[in-house]
Design an enzyme around this catalytic site. Sequence first.
Site, short mmCIF file in Angstrom:
data_model
loop_
_atom_site.label_atom_id
_atom_site.label_comp_id
_atom_site.label_asym_id
_atom_site.label_seq_id
_atom_site.Cartn_x
_atom_site.Cartn_y
_atom_site.Cartn_z
N ASP A 1 43.62 41.89 47.75
CA ASP A 1 42.77 41.20 46.77
C ASP A 1 43.44 39.99 46.15
O ASP A 1 42.77 39.17 45.51
CB ASP A 1 42.35 42.17 45.66
CG ASP A 1 41.26 43.13 46.12
OD1 ASP A 1 40.66 42.88 47.17
OD2 ASP A 1 40.99 44.12 45.41
N ASP B 1 31.27 42.71 48.92
CA ASP B 1 31.72 41.43 49.47
C ASP B 1 31.58 41.39 50.99
O ASP B 1 31.81 42.39 51.68
CB ASP B 1 33.20 41.18 49.13
CG ASP B 1 33.40 40.83 47.67
OD1 ASP B 1 32.49 40.20 47.11
OD2 ASP B 1 34.44 41.18 47.10
N MET C 1 44.10 42.89 56.72
CA MET C 1 43.15 43.97 56.52
C MET C 1 41.68 43.56 56.64
O MET C 1 40.82 44.39 56.92
CB MET C 1 43.41 44.64 55.17
CG MET C 1 44.80 45.30 55.12
SD MET C 1 45.26 45.95 53.51
CE MET C 1 44.17 47.34 53.37
#
Length: 434
Positions: free
Chosen positions: A319, A121, A341
């Site tokens: 996530d 990603d 993060m």
Amino acid sequence: MASFEIYGGKKLKGELVPQGAKNEALQILCAVLLTEDKVTISNLPDIIDVNKLISLLQAMGVKVEKVEKGTFIFQAKEIDLDYLRSEDFKNRASSLRGSIMIVGPLLARFGEGFIPKPGGDKIGRRRLDTHFEGFARLGAEFNFDAEEYFYSVKAKKLKGTYIHLDEASVTGTANVVMAAVLAEGHTTIYNAACEPYLQQLCKMLNSMGAQIAGIGSNRLEIDGVDKLGGCFHRILPDMIEIGSFIGLAAMTQSEITIKDVSYENLGIIPDVFRKLGIQMELRGDDLFIPAQESYEVETFIDGSIMTISDAPWPGFTPDLLSIILVVATQAKGAVLIHQKMFESRLFFVDKLIDMGAQIILCDPHRATVIGLDRKYPLRGIQMTSPDIRAGVSLLIAALSAEGRSVIHNIEQIDRGYQDIDIRLSNLGADIRRL
């Protein structure tokens, strides 16, 4: 490039069984390189990233036998080390972020490991220093070819040592652990990641003959062994998918039961969704989400605006922040989302704003969401998925929105979610793959 066409605004109902955990699977698959014996892995998700890694292992010489759906036997008896210098290896490995974790096992067992710059990603800077600094502390010689963007490490024999990781990187910890289990002597890894998936890796390695203590803490103590054997390992259900389904139920006012969630491994995930006012009930090991017309964001004790941020485990996983952000758009009340993060994970909010959401993007790390309690439903639009988690967040938004939405670049979603369109259709969603 494939797309999803969605007609939203429909209430869903039924049961969902979470797939095996993607992030655990990528670690576990790399660990098969540590032994020449057979390793059986079950509950592997049938998703692009996992299938790419299995294909890479096969190209390296690992024998792979499919027993049944989700269960495979791996045997890394004859590994072609010359292949690791080939263009085919560079092309395969560079398309997958998880490929970085083959380096530790290769270094430990064969004395050398190679990897091109891995893919994954585009969510911000994701450096690899933690991995290679750990290998260097174990006695490996590191080389980086800046022209080819190719990393290599070599060592005649790894030696146990004290390692204080500069960050609690999950993949970095996994890589260094897999190298240390075959190192000579004792290794201490401090500031280690301690996510359930990292715990699973350590438990699997111990079942293969490794000696790892401190599992579940941020300090791992490892006594190196000469050789590891085979084992059977079952992968946990995917906590990110479980969180996604909680958000889906809330956004679409649906009654959904999520089966076999391994609740003790979800950490604070259910509690964070409860802060948004989402109700849920644990029935055995199933999570029941009732249909809710409205849900209200809590405030802090002093009445100040709720802030939800990510942190290394046992903090809230980054996530799921994209899911939390989307769910907050239809809540009653305001919330500040602080993505600490990664600096590019909030850039998908422009699509939500186009759908009618009230969001202020403060900077690359923070967004304020003003929930309007469903008074102004989202509207369907055309959009493109930038990464796995943002893609699923946009899918959830589209399922709750009025009218037709089209999501392009859904290969990003397929990288992490198995047959998501089929499973949603079974709940009553109006979704088709174009």
